[in-house]
Design an enzyme around this catalytic site. Sequence first.
Site, PDB file in Angstrom:
ATOM      1  N   LYS A 137     -30.245 -47.264  29.621  1.00 38.21           N
ATOM      2  CA  LYS A 137     -29.144 -48.226  29.545  1.00 38.21           C
ATOM      3  C   LYS A 137     -28.427 -48.081  28.202  1.00 38.21           C
ATOM      4  O   LYS A 137     -28.979 -48.404  27.158  1.00 38.21           O
ATOM      5  CB  LYS A 137     -29.665 -49.655  29.669  1.00 38.21           C
ATOM      6  CG  LYS A 137     -28.529 -50.665  29.738  1.00 38.21           C
ATOM      7  CD  LYS A 137     -28.930 -52.048  29.274  1.00 38.21           C
ATOM      8  CE  LYS A 137     -28.759 -52.254  27.789  1.00 38.21           C
ATOM      9  NZ  LYS A 137     -27.382 -52.274  27.326  1.00 38.21           N
TER      10      LYS A 137
ATOM     11  N   GLY B  73     -31.956 -50.155  18.178  1.00 39.56           N
ATOM     12  CA  GLY B  73     -30.936 -51.174  17.963  1.00 39.56           C
ATOM     13  C   GLY B  73     -31.264 -51.997  16.735  1.00 39.56           C
ATOM     14  O   GLY B  73     -31.955 -51.524  15.822  1.00 39.56           O
ATOM     15  N   SER B  74     -30.796 -53.219  16.727  1.00 37.70           N
ATOM     16  CA  SER B  74     -30.927 -54.058  15.525  1.00 37.70           C
ATOM     17  C   SER B  74     -32.296 -54.736  15.456  1.00 37.70           C
ATOM     18  O   SER B  74     -32.994 -54.859  16.476  1.00 37.70           O
ATOM     19  CB  SER B  74     -29.830 -55.119  15.531  1.00 37.70           C
ATOM     20  OG  SER B  74     -30.020 -55.972  16.636  1.00 37.70           O
TER      21      SER B  74
ATOM     22  N   GLY C  65     -34.601 -56.160  18.486  1.00 39.52           N
ATOM     23  CA  GLY C  65     -35.916 -55.514  18.586  1.00 39.52           C
ATOM     24  C   GLY C  65     -37.030 -56.542  18.714  1.00 39.52           C
ATOM     25  O   GLY C  65     -37.975 -56.369  19.488  1.00 39.52           O
TER      26      GLY C  65
ATOM     27  N   GLU D 184     -36.926 -48.586  17.253  1.00 42.46           N
ATOM     28  CA  GLU D 184     -36.222 -47.897  16.155  1.00 42.46           C
ATOM     29  C   GLU D 184     -35.123 -48.842  15.702  1.00 42.46           C
ATOM     30  O   GLU D 184     -34.125 -49.014  16.403  1.00 42.46           O
ATOM     31  CB  GLU D 184     -35.598 -46.590  16.664  1.00 42.46           C
ATOM     32  CG  GLU D 184     -36.591 -45.543  17.129  1.00 42.46           C
ATOM     33  CD  GLU D 184     -37.326 -44.886  15.985  1.00 42.46           C
ATOM     34  OE1 GLU D 184     -36.945 -45.084  14.811  1.00 42.46           O
ATOM     35  OE2 GLU D 184     -38.307 -44.179  16.260  1.00 42.46           O
TER      36      GLU D 184
ATOM     37  N   CYS E 276     -28.201 -45.892  11.132  1.00 45.12           N
ATOM     38  CA  CYS E 276     -29.389 -46.644  10.731  1.00 45.12           C
ATOM     39  C   CYS E 276     -29.913 -46.113   9.407  1.00 45.12           C
ATOM     40  O   CYS E 276     -30.348 -46.864   8.546  1.00 45.12           O
ATOM     41  CB  CYS E 276     -30.462 -46.542  11.813  1.00 45.12           C
ATOM     42  SG  CYS E 276     -30.850 -44.850  12.281  1.00 45.12           S
TER      43      CYS E 276
ATOM     44  N   GLU F 250     -28.278 -55.200   5.884  1.00 41.37           N
ATOM     45  CA  GLU F 250     -27.810 -53.890   6.357  1.00 41.37           C
ATOM     46  C   GLU F 250     -26.312 -54.017   6.636  1.00 41.37           C
ATOM     47  O   GLU F 250     -25.915 -54.639   7.622  1.00 41.37           O
ATOM     48  CB  GLU F 250     -28.541 -53.506   7.648  1.00 41.37           C
ATOM     49  CG  GLU F 250     -28.093 -52.155   8.162  1.00 41.37           C
ATOM     50  CD  GLU F 250     -28.643 -51.796   9.536  1.00 41.37           C
ATOM     51  OE1 GLU F 250     -28.740 -52.670  10.410  1.00 41.37           O
ATOM     52  OE2 GLU F 250     -28.967 -50.612   9.726  1.00 41.37           O
TER      53      GLU F 250
HETATM   54  P1  NAD Z   1     -28.206 -54.241  19.299  1.00 40.95           P
HETATM   55  O1  NAD Z   1     -29.584 -54.593  18.986  1.00 40.95           O
HETATM   56  O2  NAD Z   1     -27.171 -55.289  19.325  1.00 40.95           O
HETATM   57  O3  NAD Z   1     -28.108 -53.540  20.731  1.00 40.95           O
HETATM   58  C1  NAD Z   1     -28.865 -52.381  21.056  1.00 40.95           C
HETATM   59  C2  NAD Z   1     -29.052 -52.307  22.556  1.00 40.95           C
HETATM   60  O4  NAD Z   1     -29.849 -53.411  22.981  1.00 40.95           O
HETATM   61  C3  NAD Z   1     -27.773 -52.382  23.373  1.00 40.95           C
HETATM   62  O5  NAD Z   1     -27.888 -51.482  24.458  1.00 40.95           O
HETATM   63  C4  NAD Z   1     -27.782 -53.825  23.879  1.00 40.95           C
HETATM   64  O6  NAD Z   1     -27.073 -54.006  25.094  1.00 40.95           O
HETATM   65  C5  NAD Z   1     -29.270 -54.038  24.102  1.00 40.95           C
HETATM   66  N1  NAD Z   1     -29.690 -55.445  24.111  1.00 40.95           N
HETATM   67  C6  NAD Z   1     -29.086 -56.518  23.569  1.00 40.95           C
HETATM   68  N2  NAD Z   1     -29.824 -57.637  23.774  1.00 40.95           N
HETATM   69  C7  NAD Z   1     -30.933 -57.243  24.431  1.00 40.95           C
HETATM   70  C8  NAD Z   1     -32.108 -57.920  24.890  1.00 40.95           C
HETATM   71  N3  NAD Z   1     -32.278 -59.230  24.709  1.00 40.95           N
HETATM   72  N4  NAD Z   1     -33.062 -57.198  25.505  1.00 40.95           N
HETATM   73  C9  NAD Z   1     -32.937 -55.859  25.662  1.00 40.95           C
HETATM   74  N5  NAD Z   1     -31.846 -55.164  25.264  1.00 40.95           N
HETATM   75  C10 NAD Z   1     -30.859 -55.848  24.645  1.00 40.95           C
HETATM   76  O7  NAD Z   1     -27.848 -53.071  18.262  1.00 40.95           O
HETATM   77  P2  NAD Z   1     -26.430 -52.398  18.022  1.00 40.95           P
HETATM   78  O8  NAD Z   1     -25.602 -53.398  17.286  1.00 40.95           O
HETATM   79  O9  NAD Z   1     -25.942 -51.794  19.293  1.00 40.95           O
HETATM   80  O10 NAD Z   1     -26.797 -51.173  17.061  1.00 40.95           O
HETATM   81  C11 NAD Z   1     -26.773 -51.250  15.683  1.00 40.95           C
HETATM   82  C12 NAD Z   1     -28.181 -51.403  15.141  1.00 40.95           C
HETATM   83  O11 NAD Z   1     -28.999 -50.347  15.619  1.00 40.95           O
HETATM   84  C13 NAD Z   1     -28.231 -51.311  13.632  1.00 40.95           C
HETATM   85  O12 NAD Z   1     -29.093 -52.284  13.107  1.00 40.95           O
HETATM   86  C14 NAD Z   1     -28.817 -49.931  13.382  1.00 40.95           C
HETATM   87  O13 NAD Z   1     -29.454 -49.784  12.148  1.00 40.95           O
HETATM   88  C15 NAD Z   1     -29.744 -49.797  14.536  1.00 40.95           C
HETATM   89  N6  NAD Z   1     -30.053 -48.389  14.788  1.00 40.95           N
HETATM   90  C16 NAD Z   1     -31.327 -47.936  14.552  1.00 40.95           C
HETATM   91  C17 NAD Z   1     -31.624 -46.588  14.726  1.00 40.95           C
HETATM   92  C18 NAD Z   1     -32.997 -46.039  14.456  1.00 40.95           C
HETATM   93  O14 NAD Z   1     -33.303 -44.965  14.939  1.00 40.95           O
HETATM   94  N7  NAD Z   1     -33.848 -46.729  13.726  1.00 40.95           N
HETATM   95  C19 NAD Z   1     -30.621 -45.709  15.153  1.00 40.95           C
HETATM   96  C20 NAD Z   1     -29.357 -46.210  15.378  1.00 40.95           C
HETATM   97  C21 NAD Z   1     -29.081 -47.558  15.203  1.00 40.95           C
END
Ligand code: NAD
Length: 473
Positions: free
Chosen positions: A170, A221-222, A226, A243, A277, A375
């Site tokens: 997804k 994601g964030s 997470g 991650e 990230c 961040e």
């Molecule tokens: P986000 O957490 O808002 O969303 C990430 C994903 O999670 C999206 O697909 C979103 O639809 C989904 N999501 C949202 N709510 C959810 C829930 N309750 N349950 C399951 N899935 C859900 O993150 P973002 O704003 O898209 O990305 C930016 C963040 O990602 C930054 O903090 C960045 O540092 C981090 N990031 C980490 C890495 C790594 O490898 N450590 C790599 C890239 C980005």
Amino acid sequence: MSGQQYTHTIDGKAETSAQSFDVINPATAQPFAKCPAASREQLDKTVAAARRAFGPWSRRSFAERREAIVNFAHALAARIDDIGPVLTLEQGKPLGQAKWEIGGGVHELEAMCQMELKTEVLRNDGKHRVELVYHPLGVVGAITPWNFPIILATHKIAHGLYAGNTMVLKPSPYTPLSSLLMGEAARDTLPPGVLNIVAGGNELGQWMTEHPGIDRISFTGSVPTGKRVMASAAGTLKRVTLELGGNDPAIVLEDANLDEVTPGLFRGAFLNAGQICMAVKRVYAPEKLYEPLVEGLTKLALSHRVGDGMDPDSEMGPLQNKMQFDKVVGILEDTKRHKGVRITAGGHTLNRPGYFIAPTVVADAEDDMRLVQEEQFGPVLPVLKYKTVDEAVARANDTRFGLCASVWTEDYEYGAEIAKRIEAGTVWVNHHVGSEADLPFGGFKESGIGREIGMLGLASYMEPQVIKVPLRA
Ligand code: NAD
């Protein structure tokens, strides 16, 4: 692109949904395409297809799965010229960087499938033979963010499938289209149900984390999301890797060569408009090098060309979405309220539609500023002054994050010693940003749980099993 129909890939076939949502081009702040939003019933159907495909796929050898994944990689490579512009339109990054990202994904798919997790003999003492064998887990739910939709997905696809699992992927609702197009390459090359790609809102991610038919979640994601993912996955005790975000420090030592350090730090901080990230998010510089470093970074920031990613002259695009733009603008406003802080480049949005912020360098930054604590995930870099290396290390570690870091010095071995004192999953000496197929990646502290990529990554998609067999005398 505009007018083009985008479809999920479910059980090897194209499928649309009754519901859809707009996808916005961050360079114009206008919608340019519609994306289907999978229903809960469609997710159930997708998970059922992935479960059906699991048996035959998991019984294939590593070599057979490698061959299929490499065919998928080649099909993706053949689509770089048409997926690239869609990635730019939805994400904002310059077209060359979008194509580079897809090419990188192709490379990762091939390179990550070169290793193999072999049965290990733990003991063979004449009485018993004890083996450690690895089994695939079942169906993986992969959830990706909006900053690198393709390459982050290929990391999950490569090891998730290669280990013998099937997958439901997804993408972020902000950048779903390039991933849906990647599904078209999967339809032609992988058995039905092995790689399913479905788009939808955040609720689709939540349904996946709760779903009893999904055995493992691979989430990028964030930090706040997470934590929600982990809580939700606990209901079915799914295996989880997280991650998450980072607030990466870069420590410049007194003997560093600024001719190399300055462009290295600039690239590490401003690539993808700082939305990485593992971007450099705080620079610690010694008093002796402080002013020349600020001057060098300022010069690069002022000459960096910002614009629409479809314009070949652009080196940096907009922030990806309004929420992120507003967050970075808020951090800039907080920064300006701190007396004594010098904004030596940028510090403002661009006077045009879209979510553009000028590359910004903040000198004389202080530890208690939001820009240093949080961040920022944007093109705004604080430079902090330190007196002793011990003090710089302590300040670098004074955070809940622990993704990556870097130490910049001409004395590589001393740099490695300092690197070991930094609480982060990856610490580079004289480098920052990048992932390699054989190097495990992940965070300390709130930057994540578990590792992706490398042998540790492959193992995380498998369940270890001990087999103890008595031996006849
Ligand atoms: P986000 O957490 O808002 O969303 C990430 C994903 O999670 C999206 O697909 C979103 O639809 C989904 N999501 C949202 N709510 C959810 C829930 N309750 N349950 C399951 N899935 C859900 O993150 P973002 O704003 O898209 O990305 C930016 C963040 O990602 C930054 O903090 C960045 O540092 C981090 N990031 C980490 C890495 C790594 O490898 N450590 C790599 C890239 C980005």
